[in-house]
Design a protein around this motif. Structure first.
Motif, PDB file in Angstrom:
ATOM      1  N   VAL A  91     -37.981  65.408 -19.519  1.00  0.00           N
ATOM      2  CA  VAL A  91     -37.442  65.524 -18.058  1.00  0.00           C
ATOM      3  C   VAL A  91     -38.502  64.957 -17.119  1.00  0.00           C
ATOM      4  N   ARG A  92     -39.684  65.524 -17.294  1.00  0.00           N
ATOM      5  CA  ARG A  92     -40.899  65.220 -16.434  1.00  0.00           C
ATOM      6  C   ARG A  92     -40.997  63.739 -15.910  1.00  0.00           C
ATOM      7  N   GLN A  93     -41.093  63.011 -17.270  1.00  0.00           N
ATOM      8  CA  GLN A  93     -41.387  61.514 -17.135  1.00  0.00           C
ATOM      9  C   GLN A  93     -40.095  60.855 -16.429  1.00  0.00           C
ATOM     10  N   ASN A  94     -39.034  61.322 -16.651  1.00  0.00           N
ATOM     11  CA  ASN A  94     -37.814  60.629 -16.098  1.00  0.00           C
ATOM     12  C   ASN A  94     -38.029  60.758 -14.692  1.00  0.00           C
ATOM     13  N   LEU A  95     -38.214  62.114 -14.245  1.00  0.00           N
ATOM     14  CA  LEU A  95     -38.231  62.406 -12.834  1.00  0.00           C
ATOM     15  C   LEU A  95     -39.354  61.593 -11.990  1.00  0.00           C
ATOM     16  N   ALA A  96     -40.541  61.447 -12.725  1.00  0.00           N
ATOM     17  CA  ALA A  96     -41.667  60.765 -12.192  1.00  0.00           C
ATOM     18  C   ALA A  96     -41.501  59.195 -12.286  1.00  0.00           C
ATOM     19  N   TYR A  97     -40.587  58.654 -12.714  1.00  0.00           N
ATOM     20  CA  TYR A  97     -40.507  57.435 -13.120  1.00  0.00           C
ATOM     21  C   TYR A  97     -40.447  56.646 -11.895  1.00  0.00           C
ATOM     22  N   GLY A  98     -39.556  56.820 -10.821  1.00  0.00           N
ATOM     23  CA  GLY A  98     -39.893  56.248  -9.345  1.00  0.00           C
ATOM     24  C   GLY A  98     -41.235  56.174  -8.883  1.00  0.00           C
ATOM     25  N   PRO A  99     -41.698  57.366  -8.752  1.00  0.00           N
ATOM     26  CA  PRO A  99     -43.098  57.565  -8.049  1.00  0.00           C
ATOM     27  C   PRO A  99     -44.318  56.839  -8.628  1.00  0.00           C
TER      28      PRO A  99
END
Lengths: 286, 362
Positions: free
Chosen positions: B92-100
């Motif tokens: 989940v963290r990697q998904n959320l961090a994808y854009g930044p």
């Protein structure tokens, strides 16, 4: 649901028959691999199910440590054919999988129409025998014969349509939105492919690679035509295990067959989880 | 800067026209819902705004900037997909961090943003879970979070709630609206669910068969549908429409509905437009505004749906079918004749041939 007794009997009988057809030859091979010559030779009198005097003599024979009481001198041991089989099958699989995956991705995402994909599968429907003689001539002009790389190249070409079609089906099933989601975030096309698509495709890639590997690993015809001495593969080498005195060297063949069965089994176990799991993506099917 | 202006936008797929010359201005910070049945062109419009599809004709402007040829990664839009499009091989963290991460943000910056968005969407305890083992509801939150994290000026949502369960849908409607209040993005929300459009949107653009039918606030669209399609589509059930001809009576202009009788006199403001109409008209009124009365249209009750808070009575059939919605159970049963009175003031009249509303001044 309750089934009738005769039906149940029939059902189990059918299952047993199917298992027997599949497993008995394998069991026979395993048993034979450990039998001394008297128990497997055509002239032998003690044909038995299980080896009475289990021995590793057959293995020692194919690896050249003893002649196993046979008046046969092997011109070379099984080591080189095993190496040849491994190199040609592994590199052939690598060629088919990389080219096939790239082509499948391109056609799945950017292609239009069915003609090109169908033309590719038609290559597979074509019997390899029909083209192997011309290929053999070409390969000898190019000095590719009797080499593992020449064999690997042909394996790659022959199994490419298979790899392509498996991968195309998988790519078609993968929702484009996953890639678009990454593209919207500013990811490049190439990066989407390497960082999103391929990692998500791990299971399908592993399954397709296993199938392609088994195809290449068990080839006899192509290797028979394209290799002569230095780089014969296991199946070709196995066929040569005979002598004028004793006829077919079944024990040695069985030992070699057992060895040949090892790599696909190991690979199958290694990716079993992926095979069973199949394809589950984070997206819902529409 | 983040207003969206669609100018004569056209999209064709081969011979099929998915979108016919659409003009729409979406103001900066506005919540615009594109509402319509499947195949109406709403998703096509959205995909063109995002840059996934190139328009066949027309222009898309963000502020003053023409978006023609700008790839989707450079448009600066957030996009939430109907099927979430979660990267299941990541946490989940990697998904959320994808854009930044794609924008080259530093680790501290990424951690701060992920922490903030996870807190807002109640994902904090799930941050290190693999995304392929999460429920549909959670996946939808992750998808919204992954797009919202960049705090982009334009946020596009393509039917984000159509796969989640009803209870969660209600929760997400509130949360999305709060999200928009907080970040003040321009939001374009594609849906076929009018409840979502009505409850969240500042304005609704109703579409059908690739044609923009009407743009207006939820109440405008509900109260003053521009044509028969909008009248039928908005409201559950949609507006009742009965075919008839304008007729003069001593009480004023009425509509002669044939076998159903004549309607009460039309409100003053509709009279000039209806009088000018030629041929048949459609007399429209909302099921919610129907009352039982001593005088009115007598119609046979064909079916009664009792759904707790409301009772929907189906009257008549075919062209003269009328639905009436009552707050309480009205004790009507199938086969009875009900006398229903359309509301006197809030009726709408449409031209039967063109389907357009007949209104004062137009």
């Amino acid at each position: 649901m309750k089934r009738s007794v005769p039906f149940e009997i029939f059902r189990y009988a059918a299952i047993l028959a199917a298992i027997a057809v599949t497993l008995v030859p394998i069991l026979w091979m395993v048993s034979m691999a450990f039998k001394p010559i008297g128990e497997w030779s055509a002239t032998g009198t003690d044909l038995t199910w299980w080896p009475k005097h289990p021995t590793l003599a057959n293995f020692q024979f194919v690896f050249g440590e003893s002649t196993n009481d046979l008046i046969v001198a092997l011109d070379h041991t099984a080591l080189k054919p095993i190496l040849s089989s491994l190199l040609s099958a592994v590199f052939g699989t690598a060629i088919a999988m990389s080219a096939g995956t790239a082509a499948a991705y391109g056609l799945s995402r950017f292609g239009s129409g069915q003609n090109l994909p169908l033309a590719l599968i038609q290559l597979r429907l074509f019997p390899p025998m029909a083209v192997m003689i011309p290929v053999m001539i070409m390969w000898s002009f190019l000095n590719f014969t009797d080499s593992w790389w020449g064999l690997a190249l042909v394996y790659g070409i022959v199994t490419l349509p298979f790899a392509f079609w498996l991968m195309k089906t998988f790519f078609d099933d993968m929702p484009r939105e996953i890639e678009e989601a990454a593209l919207v975030e500013g990811c490049s096309r190439l990066r989407v492919f390497t960082r999103i698509t391929l990692p998500m495709m791990r299971a399908p890639l592993a399954s397709a690679a296993l199938f392609v590997f088994i195809l290449n690993w068990s080839d006899y015809l192509i290797a028979l035509l394209l290799t002569t001495r230095e780089w014969v593969t296991i199946p070709v080498y196995m066929a040569s295990l005979s002598s004028s005195m004793t006829g077919q060297l079944y024990g040695a063949k069985a030992a070699l067959g057992l060895i040949a069965a090892v790599p696909p089994v190991i690979m199958g176990i290694a990716i079993q989880r992926h095979l069973v799991r199949g394809l589950t993506f984070g997206a819902l099917k529409q | 800067m983040s207003a969206i202006h669609l100018k004569n936008l056209v999209k064709k797929f081969g011979d099929f026209t998915a979108l016919k010359t659409m003009d729409l201005e979406i103001a900066d910070g506005e919540f615009m819902a594109l509402l319509g049945p499947s195949g109406c062109g709403k998703s096509t419009t959205m995909n063109m705004i995002a840059g996934m599809e190139e328009p066949t004709g027309g222009k898309i402007l963000f502020g003053e900037r023409d978006m023609a040829g700008v790839p989707m990664g450079r448009r600066g839009v957030g996009f939430v997909f109907q099927n979430y499009a979660i990267f299941t091989h990541m946490t989940v963290r990697q998904n959320l961090a994808y854009g930044p991460r794609m924008r080259g943000a530093g680790k501290a910056e990424i951690d701060r943003r992920v922490g903030a968005i996870a807190k807002m969407l109640q994902l904090s305890p799930l941050l290190d879970r693999k995304a392929d083992r999460l429920s549909v509801n959670i996946l939808q939150r992750v998808a919204i979070g992954r797009s919202a994290i960049m705090e982009r000026a334009i946020f596009l949502l393509d039917e984000p709630l159509s796969n989640v369960d009803a209870a969660f849908r209600a929760v997400m409607r509130t949360e999305l609206k709060q999200l928009q209040r907080q970040f003040k993005q321009t939001m374009v929300y594609v849906t076929h669910d009018q409840l979502e459009a009505m409850t969240m949107a500042d304005r609704i653009a109703v579409m059908d068969h690739g044609v923009l039918q009407q743009v207006g606030t939820p109440l405008e669209v509900y109260n003053n549908p521009a044509n028969v399609f909008v009248a039928r589509f908005i409201g559950a059930p949609g507006m009742n429409l009965l075919k008839g001809r304008p007729a003069e009576s001593d009480r004023g202009l009425v509509i002669d509905l044939g076998p159903l009788g004549v309607t009460p006199p039309l409100p003053e403001q509709l009279v000039p437009a209806v009088r000018a109409a030629r041929g048949e008209v459609l007399y429209g009124f909302r099921p919610e505004q129907v009352t039982l009365a001593a005088r009115g249209l007598s119609i046979l009750v064909s079916f009664v749906e009792r759904i707790g808070a409301r009772t929907i009575v189906h009257l008549g059939e075919g062209e003269s079918a009328v639905k009436a919605v009552f707050e309480n159970d009205v004790g009507l049963s199938i086969g009875e004749t009900a006398i229903v009175a359309p509301p006197a003031s809030s009726v709408r009249v449409f031209d039967a041939a063109s389907g357009l509303a007949l209104r004062a001044g137009g």
